[in-house]
Design a protein around this motif. Sequence first.
Motif, PDB file in Angstrom:
ATOM      1  N   TYR A   1      37.905  18.607  60.392  1.00 55.30           N
ATOM      2  CA  TYR A   1      36.814  17.677  60.687  1.00 55.30           C
ATOM      3  C   TYR A   1      36.309  16.877  59.482  1.00 55.30           C
ATOM      4  CZ  TYR A   1      36.434  20.404  65.006  1.00 55.30           C
ATOM      5  OH  TYR A   1      36.690  21.044  66.198  1.00 55.30           O
ATOM      6  N   ALA A   2      36.689  17.226  58.258  1.00 59.35           N
ATOM      7  CA  ALA A   2      36.078  16.601  57.080  1.00 59.35           C
ATOM      8  C   ALA A   2      37.072  15.782  56.285  1.00 59.35           C
ATOM      9  CB  ALA A   2      35.444  17.679  56.196  1.00 59.35           C
ATOM     10  N   ARG A   3      37.930  15.057  56.980  1.00 60.48           N
ATOM     11  CA  ARG A   3      38.852  14.134  56.317  1.00 60.48           C
ATOM     12  C   ARG A   3      38.422  12.709  56.640  1.00 60.48           C
ATOM     13  NH1 ARG A   3      43.325  16.646  54.167  1.00 60.48           N
ATOM     14  NH2 ARG A   3      43.765  18.769  54.906  1.00 60.48           N
ATOM     15  N   GLY A   4      38.312  11.884  55.605  1.00 58.54           N
ATOM     16  CA  GLY A   4      37.793  10.539  55.798  1.00 58.54           C
ATOM     17  C   GLY A   4      38.866   9.492  55.971  1.00 58.54           C
ATOM     18  N   PRO A   5      38.455   8.242  56.108  1.00 55.95           N
ATOM     19  CA  PRO A   5      39.406   7.146  56.329  1.00 55.95           C
ATOM     20  C   PRO A   5      40.137   6.700  55.068  1.00 55.95           C
ATOM     21  CG  PRO A   5      37.168   6.306  56.296  1.00 55.95           C
ATOM     22  CD  PRO A   5      37.045   7.793  56.236  1.00 55.95           C
ATOM     23  N   VAL A   6      39.668   7.149  53.883  1.00 56.05           N
ATOM     24  CA  VAL A   6      40.259   6.719  52.613  1.00 56.05           C
ATOM     25  C   VAL A   6      40.358   7.927  51.691  1.00 56.05           C
ATOM     26  CG1 VAL A   6      39.971   5.247  50.581  1.00 56.05           C
ATOM     27  CG2 VAL A   6      39.309   4.396  52.828  1.00 56.05           C
ATOM     28  N   GLU A   7      41.413   7.977  50.885  1.00 59.06           N
ATOM     29  CA  GLU A   7      41.584   9.076  49.946  1.00 59.06           C
ATOM     30  C   GLU A   7      40.740   8.860  48.691  1.00 59.06           C
ATOM     31  OE1 GLU A   7      45.275  10.523  48.741  1.00 59.06           O
ATOM     32  OE2 GLU A   7      45.848  11.248  50.741  1.00 59.06           O
ATOM     33  N   ASN A   8      40.228   9.941  48.160  1.00 58.94           N
ATOM     34  CA  ASN A   8      39.623   9.937  46.841  1.00 58.94           C
ATOM     35  C   ASN A   8      40.742  10.033  45.810  1.00 58.94           C
ATOM     36  OD1 ASN A   8      38.626  11.444  44.369  1.00 58.94           O
ATOM     37  ND2 ASN A   8      36.671  11.174  45.416  1.00 58.94           N
ATOM     38  N   PRO A   9      40.727   9.220  44.749  1.00 63.88           N
ATOM     39  CA  PRO A   9      41.869   9.175  43.821  1.00 63.88           C
ATOM     40  C   PRO A   9      42.109  10.467  43.050  1.00 63.88           C
ATOM     41  CG  PRO A   9      40.033   7.861  43.010  1.00 63.88           C
ATOM     42  CD  PRO A   9      39.696   8.219  44.410  1.00 63.88           C
TER      43      PRO A   9
ATOM     44  N   PRO B   1      30.723   1.698  62.210  1.00 63.60           N
ATOM     45  CA  PRO B   1      30.745   2.996  62.880  1.00 63.60           C
ATOM     46  C   PRO B   1      32.082   3.255  63.575  1.00 63.60           C
ATOM     47  CG  PRO B   1      29.536   1.436  64.212  1.00 63.60           C
ATOM     48  CD  PRO B   1      29.873   0.720  62.942  1.00 63.60           C
ATOM     49  N   THR B   2      32.376   4.540  63.698  1.00 65.22           N
ATOM     50  CA  THR B   2      33.612   4.937  64.341  1.00 65.22           C
ATOM     51  C   THR B   2      33.347   5.927  65.459  1.00 65.22           C
ATOM     52  OG1 THR B   2      33.946   6.841  62.889  1.00 65.22           O
ATOM     53  CG2 THR B   2      34.840   4.748  62.149  1.00 65.22           C
ATOM     54  N   ALA B   3      34.291   6.014  66.341  1.00 63.09           N
ATOM     55  CA  ALA B   3      34.265   7.071  67.345  1.00 63.09           C
ATOM     56  C   ALA B   3      34.731   8.367  66.701  1.00 63.09           C
ATOM     57  CB  ALA B   3      35.166   6.693  68.519  1.00 63.09           C
ATOM     58  N   ALA B   4      34.643   9.458  67.464  1.00 60.53           N
ATOM     59  CA  ALA B   4      34.987  10.766  66.909  1.00 60.53           C
ATOM     60  C   ALA B   4      36.431  10.835  66.435  1.00 60.53           C
ATOM     61  CB  ALA B   4      34.729  11.850  67.946  1.00 60.53           C
ATOM     62  N   ASP B   5      37.317  10.046  67.044  1.00 62.35           N
ATOM     63  CA  ASP B   5      38.725  10.082  66.639  1.00 62.35           C
ATOM     64  C   ASP B   5      39.020   9.181  65.444  1.00 62.35           C
ATOM     65  OD1 ASP B   5      38.546   7.552  67.705  1.00 62.35           O
ATOM     66  OD2 ASP B   5      40.027   7.871  69.297  1.00 62.35           O
ATOM     67  N   GLY B   6      37.964   8.560  64.883  1.00 60.07           N
ATOM     68  CA  GLY B   6      38.136   7.710  63.717  1.00 60.07           C
ATOM     69  C   GLY B   6      38.385   6.253  64.027  1.00 60.07           C
ATOM     70  N   SER B   7      38.523   5.910  65.286  1.00 59.50           N
ATOM     71  CA  SER B   7      38.762   4.514  65.639  1.00 59.50           C
ATOM     72  C   SER B   7      37.460   3.725  65.569  1.00 59.50           C
ATOM     73  CB  SER B   7      39.350   4.425  67.051  1.00 59.50           C
ATOM     74  OG  SER B   7      38.455   4.992  68.000  1.00 59.50           O
ATOM     75  N   PRO B   8      37.517   2.492  65.070  1.00 57.58           N
ATOM     76  CA  PRO B   8      36.294   1.692  64.943  1.00 57.58           C
ATOM     77  C   PRO B   8      35.647   1.405  66.297  1.00 57.58           C
ATOM     78  CG  PRO B   8      38.095   0.757  63.663  1.00 57.58           C
ATOM     79  CD  PRO B   8      38.696   1.810  64.542  1.00 57.58           C
ATOM     80  N   ILE B   9      34.334   1.349  66.285  1.00 56.56           N
ATOM     81  CA  ILE B   9      33.572   0.957  67.475  1.00 56.56           C
ATOM     82  C   ILE B   9      33.229  -0.516  67.334  1.00 56.56           C
ATOM     83  CG2 ILE B   9      31.434   1.283  68.764  1.00 56.56           C
ATOM     84  CD1 ILE B   9      31.421   4.176  67.779  1.00 56.56           C
ATOM     85  N   GLU B  10      33.682  -1.316  68.249  1.00 56.14           N
ATOM     86  CA  GLU B  10      33.415  -2.744  68.179  1.00 56.14           C
ATOM     87  C   GLU B  10      31.944  -3.015  68.487  1.00 56.14           C
ATOM     88  OE1 GLU B  10      35.507  -4.947  67.118  1.00 56.14           O
ATOM     89  OE2 GLU B  10      37.062  -3.414  66.887  1.00 56.14           O
TER      90      GLU B  10
END
Length: 593
Positions: free
Chosen positions: A86-94, A580-589
């Motif tokens: 549950y705690a993985r984001g849309p972008v990696e930390n370098p 904002p995103t939905a629970a699956d990580g997809s953007p909410i228009e």
Amino acid sequence: MPTDVENWKSEVYGNEIREHLFRFAEEGWEAIPDDEHDAWFERFKWWGLYHQRNGQESYFMLRIGTPNGVLKPGQAEVVADIADEYARGPVENPIFGNGWVDWTTRQSIQLHWINIEDVPDIFERLESVGLSAQQACGDSWRNIVGCPVAGKDKHEHVDALPVAEGLHETYKGHEEHSNLPRKWKVAVTGCREGCGQGDINDLAFEPATKQIDGEAVRGFNVNVGGGLARNEPRLARELDVFVTPEEASEVGGAISALFRDYGDREDRYSARMKFLVDEMGTEEIRETLQDEYVDFELRTAGEDLRSDYSYNSGRATGGHSDHVGVHEQADGNYYVGLNVLVGRMGVEDTQELARLADEYGSGEVRVTQRQNVIVTDVPEADLDDLLAEPLLDDYSPDPHPFMRGSVACTGSEFCSLSIVETKNRQVRYARWLKEHVDLPDGIEDFHVHLSGCTASCAQPQIADVSLRGMKTRKDGEAVEALDIGLGGGLGENPQFADWVTQRVPVDEVPGAIKNLLANFEDRREGSESFRDFVERTDEETLADLVEPEETSYDDPMMHNTKLTWYPYADEDDMSASPAPTAADGSPIEPADD
């Protein structure tokens, strides 16, 4: 007039927030009315959820309380698995990749990139192993801190673990103590080193002995009103009260109730116990406590047993006092403390930590206030095998002093209060200092704490070198900068750092530390500690000794002005934010007007 927060709390607060939180989780992020975001985000804190910074809407930080830093067998594994899922984001930390656990300076756990839709599942999994996010934040009893090896330490004055656990069990979720004027931080210390850090807590139980009916009884003296936040730190003050371990819970609740009733609810800045102690004084607080909140006669303070306090002291103590390393327990087994640089451990490493704790110890993991972890209950015959495990190559039980001494808060990566980036930067600082700076002879501990703002989550005022986020201009550009303080520490005769230099561009800070240490070595008298040197040197001279300087150190975050949605994203302007995103990580228009 009550503040907005007090008005919000008067409508919904405490345990009842949970049903609303679960309702929003079921209906989704968009169900939270736009004009009620501030109110609900403030309430969610009571259940451990902090809304992340601008551009990260729909993501939360989740804080999990671990009383006294104790993770019982099986709990570390569940935390790691939750972080993995549950705690993985849309972008990696370098530096840290994607998916990690943050161990905090209050012996808690923080996870990031949490979607509200996932909260019920996360809570169910936490609660299945006895963990909870209840009151991990909010205006209530926070995670109770103390010696991370309480009950195991062969040198402790009194076993404080049952007291910390008793306070936790009594006041977590207690309706009469669920809505305080502000946060309520409690420390229970029974050890020789003083690693509960009671001096910087609202309520501190400190080891003491008292003659009662002709018998010497070990228990606690009670101190109140410590804290670091903002620009007005205070050391906790003696209340002239001694309690036995059996009395600690009742007296602790009585002091909490006094704060609840007398604390400031019209100005949140002033709504801390330290300001109430300033206003009333300890004598009046003691009298009020006796007259209105306690049914038995309070004893006067006992003999203080804190003379050997060495934890985070900044003084030469003939050894380390941070529980990192291999140490014998009272029962003949051993505990092994691992250094976690700035407290951040990847998901896979956290899973491996849980495996090692189970294979070599009792399965228990403990967390320190220096953001490190401890594997307990290791038989002597298994020590060599544990120390040979690959995980310990990265999380050493014998780290370099610059690694050992590094502490950093969350920073502008996620926090809306932070002015600068912290965790990645402090990792880079520590690595550069290790490679380029030799510590003077005899200096085995050197603490550098980096806090992104004046909220002091990294406890900068109690470090050898204190760093605090600011902004400045360099070569015509706005850049991240740090104030530099020196000579803070707890232990015997605790004191806060002197802020001697302001707004140093972040790329000049490693050079400043290098020059400072060289100047300290030149001016040092005998084998004196860095803290002793700072104490005998005037502030103007100290400022001259810092000498900020550009070096080979290269800071890629220097020009981040916190106007981006995520400081490590390639496309980092606000328009590129996936939230904002939905629970699956997809953007909410956005909805059509």
